[in-house]
Write an enzyme that holds these catalytic residues in place. Structure first.
Site, mmCIF file in Angstrom:
data_model
loop_
_atom_site.group_PDB
_atom_site.id
_atom_site.type_symbol
_atom_site.label_atom_id
_atom_site.label_comp_id
_atom_site.label_asym_id
_atom_site.label_seq_id
_atom_site.Cartn_x
_atom_site.Cartn_y
_atom_site.Cartn_z
ATOM 1 N N GLU A 166 -31.660 -24.809 -30.525
ATOM 2 C CA GLU A 166 -31.773 -23.460 -31.079
ATOM 3 C C GLU A 166 -32.323 -22.426 -30.095
ATOM 4 O O GLU A 166 -33.447 -21.923 -30.260
ATOM 5 C CB GLU A 166 -32.658 -23.473 -32.333
ATOM 6 C CG GLU A 166 -32.148 -24.373 -33.439
ATOM 7 C CD GLU A 166 -32.934 -24.218 -34.745
ATOM 8 O OE1 GLU A 166 -33.868 -23.401 -34.796
ATOM 9 O OE2 GLU A 166 -32.599 -24.912 -35.711
ATOM 10 N N GLU A 349 -29.534 -31.005 -37.624
ATOM 11 C CA GLU A 349 -30.688 -30.815 -38.509
ATOM 12 C C GLU A 349 -30.203 -30.223 -39.824
ATOM 13 O O GLU A 349 -29.386 -29.300 -39.824
ATOM 14 C CB GLU A 349 -31.717 -29.821 -37.929
ATOM 15 C CG GLU A 349 -32.522 -30.327 -36.779
ATOM 16 C CD GLU A 349 -33.529 -29.297 -36.261
ATOM 17 O OE1 GLU A 349 -33.930 -28.391 -37.024
ATOM 18 O OE2 GLU A 349 -33.890 -29.398 -35.082
HETATM 19 C C1 FCB Z 1 -35.603 -25.654 -37.020
HETATM 20 C C2 FCB Z 1 -36.312 -26.346 -35.869
HETATM 21 C C3 FCB Z 1 -37.083 -27.575 -36.269
HETATM 22 C C4 FCB Z 1 -37.788 -27.399 -37.592
HETATM 23 C C5 FCB Z 1 -36.846 -26.855 -38.635
HETATM 24 C C6 FCB Z 1 -37.468 -26.707 -40.005
HETATM 25 O O1 FCB Z 1 -35.391 -24.325 -36.702
HETATM 26 O O2 FCB Z 1 -35.371 -26.712 -34.899
HETATM 27 O O3 FCB Z 1 -37.961 -27.898 -35.227
HETATM 28 O O4 FCB Z 1 -38.894 -26.639 -37.446
HETATM 29 O O5 FCB Z 1 -36.327 -25.634 -38.226
#
Ligand code: FCB
Length: 443
Positions: A166, A349
């Site tokens: 990110e 994620e």
């Molecule tokens: C994302 C991050 C991760 C975590 C989630 C909830 O943006 O990559 O580290 O904090 O959010």
């Protein structure tokens, strides 16, 4: 709905990041990162929390790996802490730091889990921040050298590489809004950081191609594509501006499409591009990781640099007020796949924070189960619609240090008792265990 559409190749994983779980901040030669420094400033992190101990994975990785295997996971996405590998940011490699990731990777493989390593999940060595951090072009070259050290020493132990996690957050939350380390609020530095992060990714890709290593390599973005607040032309325009500013500046350069016109012409933003940079950034990736949590809505705002402002949405929200919007994931998958029809995509994620209550040894996190179910149903639908989706990684394997929220927000499918560091699988962990085994009634 048909039965099981996730084929045997589909990779089921769980994810964490170094500063959020490791602890052991001054062991075996590790030096401070920007998150150590940022956490120390009163007011930056809720309840004054920091990652000094986190969930102590540095010492408990064997127990964690066993738990992953017991829950049927096939892959673990961890991140490597730059301040462990090259504690001074540049120069000498710290073999004691390298050794930790070798041990962790070996433990994973011995239990049949594949190893997905992210090179940068936001813990820049603090010494490099003192030289300007990502606003300084040099940092991209230092990242390349760090990446090369990882490829050299960890190459035999890693099954998939992710360069950056990110860059949106690293650039905008770190340098624009100041919510994240290093806590700077400066538009110009933020835009420089955007380009230098993109460049760092490309430089690492170039170096990797020279190593002869065969493990696939890609990067992870959190594409943001808010809906227009209304069907007015200007709000539709605002949603395009929002996508351009938040997503396209990272996505388009990967596919040799340059920086988006809405940003360079519409907003008048310029990036410190030097000759050859855009070719480097466009080095072909083997896959793209997508982190997805929520989709918002935006309205046109002439006074804002990025020409849009967030407006409230009506969906139910998680305990940190993030709306639950599974269809946003479908839209994003289609948009991203549109860049390259063949490119393998992974959800690197997805998950949510929840008010988890431990009672008699169990956490009945039904809200989270429902959230996961809804997003898995979308993954199925996406595959049906031709998206080349190859895997899903839950965020997070266990509760951890949630950046500016400290330990106040629990994202894990494993509950962590922060007093004792005991790990207690929540219902969502058992549900995912069964989903991975083939139980598929999640829609
Ligand atoms: C994302 C991050 C991760 C975590 C989630 C909830 O943006 O990559 O580290 O904090 O959010």
């Amino acid at each position: 709905m048909q039965q099981v559409r996730f084929d045997e190749e589909f990779l089921w994983g769980c994810a964490t990041a170094s500063y959020q779980v490791e602890g052991a901040i001054d062991e075996d030669g590790r030096k401070p990162s920007i998150w150590d420094a940022f956490s120390r400033v009163p007011g930056n992190i809720m309840n004054g929390d920091d990652g000094t101990v986190a969930v102590d994975q540095y010492h408990r990785y064997e127990e964690d790996v066993k738990l992953m295997a017991d829950l049927n996971f096939q892959a673990y996405r961890y991140s490597i802490a730059w301040p462990r590998i090259i504690p001074e940011g540049v120069g000498e490699v710290n073999m004691a730091g390298v050794d930790y990731y070798i041990r962790l990777s070996k433990a994973l493989r011995s239990k049949g889990l594949s190893v997905v390593a992210t090179l940068y999940h936001w813990d820049l060595p603090q010494v490099l921040q003192e030289r300007g951090g990502w606003a300084n072009r040099e940092t991209a070259y230092h990242f390349q050298a760090y990446a090369e050290a990882c490829f050299e020493h960890l190459g035999p132990y890693v099954d998939r590489w992710i360069t950056l996690n990110e860059p949106f957050c690293a650039a905008y939350l770190g340098y624009r809004t100041g919510e994240h380390a290093p806590g700077i609020k400066d538009e110009e530095q933020a835009n420089r950081a955007v380009h230098h992060l993109n460049l760092a990714h490309g430089l690492a890709m170039r170096s990797y191609r020279k190593t002869g290593l065969k493990a696939p390599i890609g990067t992870t973005l959190n594409p943001i594509m808010p809906r227009p607040a209304s069907n007015k032309r200007e709000d539709i325009l605002a949603s395009e501006y929002a996508r351009a500013f938040n997503t396209d500046v990272f996505l388009l350069p990967l596919f040799n499409k340059g920086y988006p016109k809405q940003v360079t012409e519409g907003m008048g933003i310029s990036y410190p591009v030097e000759k050859g940079d855009m070719e480097i950034i466009a080095e072909k990736i083997d896959f793209l990781g997508i982190n997805y949590y929520q989709e918002g809505a935006v309205a046109y705002d002439e006074s804002a640099i990025s020409k849009h402002k967030d407006v409230p949405v009506w969906q139910p929200v998680t305990n940190q007020r993030w709306p639950v919007t599974p269809y946003g994931l479908l839209r994003i998958l289609h948009y991203v796949q549109g860049m390259d029809k063949e490119l393998p995509l992974y959800i690197t994620e997805n998950g949510c924070a929840n008010d988890d209550i431990l009672k008699e040894g169990r956490v009945h996190d039904l809200f989270r189960c429902d959230y996961i179910n809804k997003h898995l149903a979308i993954c199925e639908q996406a595959i049906d619609e031709g998206i080349n989706l190859k895997g899903y990684f839950i965020w997070s394997f266990l509760d951890n240090f949630e950046w500016a929220w400290g330990y106040s927000r629990r994202f894990g499918i494993i509950y962590v008792d922060y007093e004792t560091q005991e790990r207690i699988p929540k219902d969502s962990a058992y549900m995912l265990r069964d989903v991975i085994a083939g139980y598929c009634e999640f829609d």
